[in-house]
Enzyme design. Structure first.
Site, PDB file in Angstrom:
ATOM      1  N   LYS A  24       1.092   2.706 -11.005  1.00 33.21           N
ATOM      2  CA  LYS A  24      -0.017   1.877 -10.541  1.00 33.21           C
ATOM      3  C   LYS A  24      -0.528   0.968 -11.660  1.00 33.21           C
ATOM      4  O   LYS A  24      -0.970  -0.162 -11.403  1.00 33.21           O
ATOM      5  CB  LYS A  24      -1.140   2.760 -10.011  1.00 33.21           C
ATOM      6  CG  LYS A  24      -0.764   3.526  -8.753  1.00 33.21           C
ATOM      7  CD  LYS A  24      -0.367   2.583  -7.627  1.00 33.21           C
ATOM      8  CE  LYS A  24      -0.194   3.310  -6.305  1.00 33.21           C
ATOM      9  NZ  LYS A  24       0.079   2.388  -5.177  1.00 33.21           N
ATOM     10  N   TYR A  75       2.732   8.838 -11.614  1.00 31.08           N
ATOM     11  CA  TYR A  75       2.041   8.110 -10.540  1.00 31.08           C
ATOM     12  C   TYR A  75       1.064   7.092 -11.122  1.00 31.08           C
ATOM     13  O   TYR A  75       1.051   5.919 -10.724  1.00 31.08           O
ATOM     14  CB  TYR A  75       1.299   9.093  -9.642  1.00 31.08           C
ATOM     15  CG  TYR A  75       0.356   8.434  -8.652  1.00 31.08           C
ATOM     16  CD1 TYR A  75       0.850   7.766  -7.539  1.00 31.08           C
ATOM     17  CD2 TYR A  75      -1.018   8.484  -8.853  1.00 31.08           C
ATOM     18  CE1 TYR A  75      -0.012   7.158  -6.641  1.00 31.08           C
ATOM     19  CE2 TYR A  75      -1.886   7.879  -7.951  1.00 31.08           C
ATOM     20  CZ  TYR A  75      -1.375   7.219  -6.852  1.00 31.08           C
ATOM     21  OH  TYR A  75      -2.233   6.610  -5.959  1.00 31.08           O
ATOM     22  N   ALA A 116       1.088   5.750 -14.001  1.00 33.48           N
ATOM     23  CA  ALA A 116       1.832   4.700 -14.710  1.00 33.48           C
ATOM     24  C   ALA A 116       2.373   3.651 -13.745  1.00 33.48           C
ATOM     25  O   ALA A 116       2.342   2.452 -14.037  1.00 33.48           O
ATOM     26  CB  ALA A 116       2.971   5.315 -15.514  1.00 33.48           C
ATOM     27  N   ILE A 155     -10.376   8.766  -2.427  1.00 35.65           N
ATOM     28  CA  ILE A 155     -10.509   8.321  -1.043  1.00 35.65           C
ATOM     29  C   ILE A 155     -10.007   9.427  -0.115  1.00 35.65           C
ATOM     30  O   ILE A 155      -9.047  10.134  -0.428  1.00 35.65           O
ATOM     31  CB  ILE A 155      -9.690   7.033  -0.795  1.00 35.65           C
ATOM     32  CG1 ILE A 155     -10.099   5.936  -1.790  1.00 35.65           C
ATOM     33  CG2 ILE A 155      -9.869   6.548   0.644  1.00 35.65           C
ATOM     34  CD1 ILE A 155     -11.535   5.465  -1.679  1.00 35.65           C
ATOM     35  N   ASN A 195       0.820  -1.211   0.000  1.00 33.24           N
ATOM     36  CA  ASN A 195       0.000   0.000   0.000  1.00 33.24           C
ATOM     37  C   ASN A 195       0.856   1.264   0.000  1.00 33.24           C
ATOM     38  O   ASN A 195       0.385   2.335   0.333  1.00 33.24           O
ATOM     39  CB  ASN A 195      -0.928  -0.001   1.222  1.00 33.24           C
ATOM     40  CG  ASN A 195      -1.980   1.086   1.148  1.00 33.24           C
ATOM     41  OD1 ASN A 195      -2.476   1.415   0.084  1.00 33.24           O
ATOM     42  ND2 ASN A 195      -2.306   1.669   2.288  1.00 33.24           N
TER      43      ASN A 195
END
Length: 209
Positions: A114, A110, A112, A143, A46
């Protein structure tokens, strides 16, 4: 992982079972878990940072920081944990993002990292299935977390991004961390024992909206 120990210490404060480690400690993390609990059943990757910048303004250090935290760290931690997970018939849960499946100008590095994490999820699922290890992912949308506070955007720009996220979330609200945690815990549970290689959106319909 954060580059300084303060955020880790703050997260752990008041929780005796949380043990913060500095970046680059994958082997130590796994070793501590196995030594303390004699097994490792679930690994949740995470770690994430966002360093917002256009392509023209993407300095090498901004790119490297995101690659190291969002992509390299999960690979190294999964590699370090593999033996323990195989022994327990465990599960790797990668935390991706809904924007890994669509364009996000100003945050393409960022997104990319993920997207690659989702590709790793599918590849590892096939590779590790014969070893009894499942690999799944969740892809959160907007979120309520402090990640945007450290993105380098001004408060005004963060408010604009949040408004855009709301406008592109069919359920019309921001999700809570507990809703992502629910998805992770269900995918990691024995009841999901026939699920591997899946990426579950937890995004209020953002990807399909």
């Amino acid at each position: 992982m954060p580059s300084s120990p303060e955020p880790l210490a703050e997260t752990a404060r008041g929780h005796d079972r949380i043990h913060p480690y500095a970046p680059g400690a994958a082997e130590d993390i796994v070793g501590h878990v196995v030594e303390t609990y004699a097994r490792l059943d679930v690994l949740v990757n995470n770690a994430a940072i966002v360093r917002s910048a256009s392509l023209a303004d993407s300095a090498p250090e901004l790119i490297t920081a995101q690659l190291d935290t969002d992509l390299v760290a999960p690979v190294l931690l999964a590699r370090a944990a593999l033996g323990a997970l195989e022994a327990s018939g465990g599960v790797i849960v990668n935390v991706s993002t809904a924007v890994g499946q669509r364009g996000w100008p100003g945050n393409s590095v960022y997104a990319a990292t993920k997207a690659v994490l989702e590709t790793l999820t599918r590849g590892w699922a096939v590779e590790l299935a014969p070893r009894g290890v499942r690999v799944v992912a969740v892809a959160p949308g907007a979120i309520e977390t402090p990640i945007a506070d450290h993105s380098g955007l001004s408060p005004e720009r963060r408010a604009e991004v949040r408004a855009w996220q709301l406008a592109h979330t069919p359920l019309g609200r921001i999700g809570g961390p507990e809703e992502v945690a629910w998805a992770i815990s269900r995918l990691a549970s024995p009841g999901a024992s026939f699920i591997t290689g899946a990426v579950l959106p937890v995004d209020g319909g953002a990807v399909v909206g």
